[in-house]
Design an enzyme around this catalytic site. Structure first.
Site, short mmCIF file in Angstrom:
data_model
loop_
_atom_site.label_atom_id
_atom_site.label_comp_id
_atom_site.label_asym_id
_atom_site.label_seq_id
_atom_site.Cartn_x
_atom_site.Cartn_y
_atom_site.Cartn_z
N HIS A 159 11.75 -7.56 22.58
CA HIS A 159 10.54 -7.06 22.67
C HIS A 159 10.16 -5.94 21.60
CE1 HIS A 159 10.43 -8.96 26.50
NE2 HIS A 159 11.62 -8.64 26.58
N SER A 280 0.71 1.01 -6.11
CA SER A 280 -0.60 1.10 -5.60
C SER A 280 -1.48 1.32 -6.77
CB SER A 280 -0.77 1.73 -4.27
OG SER A 280 -2.07 2.09 -4.38
N LYS A 286 2.94 4.86 -3.72
CA LYS A 286 3.48 3.69 -3.09
C LYS A 286 4.35 2.90 -3.59
CE LYS A 286 1.94 2.43 0.42
NZ LYS A 286 0.76 1.61 0.63
N GLU A 293 5.98 -9.92 1.94
CA GLU A 293 4.64 -10.05 2.45
C GLU A 293 4.09 -11.26 2.01
OE1 GLU A 293 2.34 -6.05 2.75
OE2 GLU A 293 3.35 -6.08 0.79
#
Ligand code: ARG
Length: 460
Positions: A159, A280, A286, A293
């Protein structure tokens, strides 16, 4: 520009509308089948010669032409013409240029219906070999990663909550096993791919003395179709492989999701190699985990391809229907993206740096050794259900006191049960929790070490 050599013009008084021709053309998609088309044609030519359907001289001319085409293709010198409707047309058109009228005999006893089915199976065989090799490399990367951090512990999550303590190597092995199942499934599908449809002709077979066993043998197939109607309309093996690819993509996506999570400052378990990250355009600080991804992101299109293919098939009467041409674009796209995903994860993983301190710290938080305390009580004769309730009380107490389990004193423990002793205290540290595991397939260090050894041997 070479003159158009349509394979089917005879019964038409008119030329096709340019729009219809463009709409039906498939060369842009099926040109990747070129070398398989040539391979199949070489076997076909030999068979025709053996059956006496072409003379030895014609056979030689056809085969020499096909060999030249093969060489042109592999050197990237083959010239596709805008008038080539599909890959079969392109190869036959070029064969005429190279071999003259003998080229007109190659299609004897053959149809594009069994030809495309054959090309697809030859392509699938090649694809399966490449997928298997890539998956094996990914497994090796996971193995290498596990062996680089043999003692690192981390929380096991259920979980997405801290549940128990495991070795990082145990986590690596979980994915390694998963990818083995993917390999096994693809190998299993490969057995059904490895059946030749050549000789089914347009769908009902031929009046000519064809020898499908011979061409199958030439092409290294393990068997031959049993029913010609089935042979030209069957796309099961594309569906099967695609279903296996979809599941593999789901596995890759789950792995990627963990890499993304682990790279967050909240987790801080992992630093991906910056060569596999991007910055970024707006935020100077970043470093984004784009590769996992993207792997995660490509998964949807793979599932979509499976649904697309199944939907193409569901309303089709026997046997060949032109709808089947639409099987290729989604399949190829899905296969390409899964293959690329497997490869890049395999390449990137072992270059990623763990942060063992963060993982160890996390392993000790969230009362991850509560189960060890309960199991200690079980070994002292307490029924598990009672032990569970009792340790729940201990956890509640710790929460109220702002303590970790391992910070409890023996006196505190004994206030919950007289069964506790000094050895119970010991069981509460995360490292000891791992050390005390003993059940088969668990994260017990000797079990994990044995499995790592097994895989090192198997993947060598
Ligand atoms: N391009 C076709 C396909 O991919 C090849 C078979 C064409 N057969 C035909 N009868 N038009 O399915």
């Amino acid at each position: 520009m070479a003159k158009s050599r349509r394979l089917w013009g005879g019964r038409f008084k008119c030329k096709p509308a340019a729009s219809a021709e463009a709409f039906g053309a498939s060369l842009a998609v099926d040109r990747r089948l070129a070398r398989f088309d040539v391979e199949g044609s070489l076997a076909q030519a030999l068979m025709l010669e053996k059956a006496g359907l072409v003379s030895a001289e014609e056979g030689r001319a056809i085969r020499a032409g096909l060999e030249s085409i093969r060489a042109e293709l592999s050197a990237g010198r083959f010239r596709f013409e805008p008038s080539d409707e599909d890959i079969h047309t392109a190869v036959e058109r070029r064969l005429y240029e190279l071999a003259g009228p003998a080229a007109g005999k190659l299609h004897t006893g053959r149809s594009r219906n069994d030809q495309i089915a054959l090309d697809e199976r030859l392509y699938l065989r090649d694809l399966l070999a490449r997928l298997d090799a890539a998956l094996k490399e990914l497994q090796k990367s996971l193995l290498a990663w596990a062996r680089r951090y043999p003692r690192v512990i981390m929380p096991a999550f259920t979980h997405l909550q801290h549940a128990q303590v495991i070795l990082f190597a145990h986590w690596c092995l979980a994915y390694l096993e998963m990818f083995q199942r993917d390999r096994d499934r693809l190998a299993e599908a490969g057995r059904r791919v490895n059946i030749s449809p050549l000789g089914a002709a347009a769908g009902a077979g031929s009046s000519l003395p064809l020898d499908p066993e011979f061409t199958a043998g030439q092409l290294g197939f393990a068997g031959v179709f049993a029913n010609s109607l089935d042979a030209v309309s069957d796309r099961d093996c594309l569906v099967e492989v695609l279903a296996d690819l979809a599941l593999a993509a789901a596995h890759l996506s789950r792995l990627s999701e963990e890499l993304v999570l682990w790279s967050t400052s909240e987790f801080g378990y992992l630093q991906l190699d910056p060569r596999y990250c991007t910055g970024s355009s707006a935020l100077p600080q970043k470093q984004n985990p784009d590769i996992p991804e993207l792997v995660r992101g490509k998964t949807g299109a793979v599932f979509g391809a499976l649904v697309s293919l199944l939907t193409t098939l569901k309303g089709l009467p026997l046997s060949y229907n032109r709808d089947l041409q639409e099987d290729k674009a989604p399949f190829f796209a899905a296969a390409d993206s899964v293959l690329a995903s497997i490869s890049i994860l395999g390449e990137m993983l072992p270059k990623s740096r763990l942060n063992p301190e963060a993982m160890e710290r996390a392993a000790g938080s969230g009362y991850t050794t509560a189960i060890d305390l309960a199991e200690f009580l079980v070994t002292r004769g307490l029924p598990f259900r009672e032990a569970h309730g009792l340790v729940g009380g201990v956890v509640l107490y710790c929460q109220e006191q702002g303590k970790r389990l391992e910070e409890l004193t023996l006196k505190e423990l004994k206030s919950f049960s007289r069964l506790f002793n000094a050895s119970a205290l010991q069981a509460l540290t995360p490292r000891e929790s791992v050390r005390r595991r003993r059940s088969p397939g668990s994260t017990a260090p000797d079990q994990v070490a044995a499995r790592l050894k097994y895989w090192a041997g198997k993947l060598a």
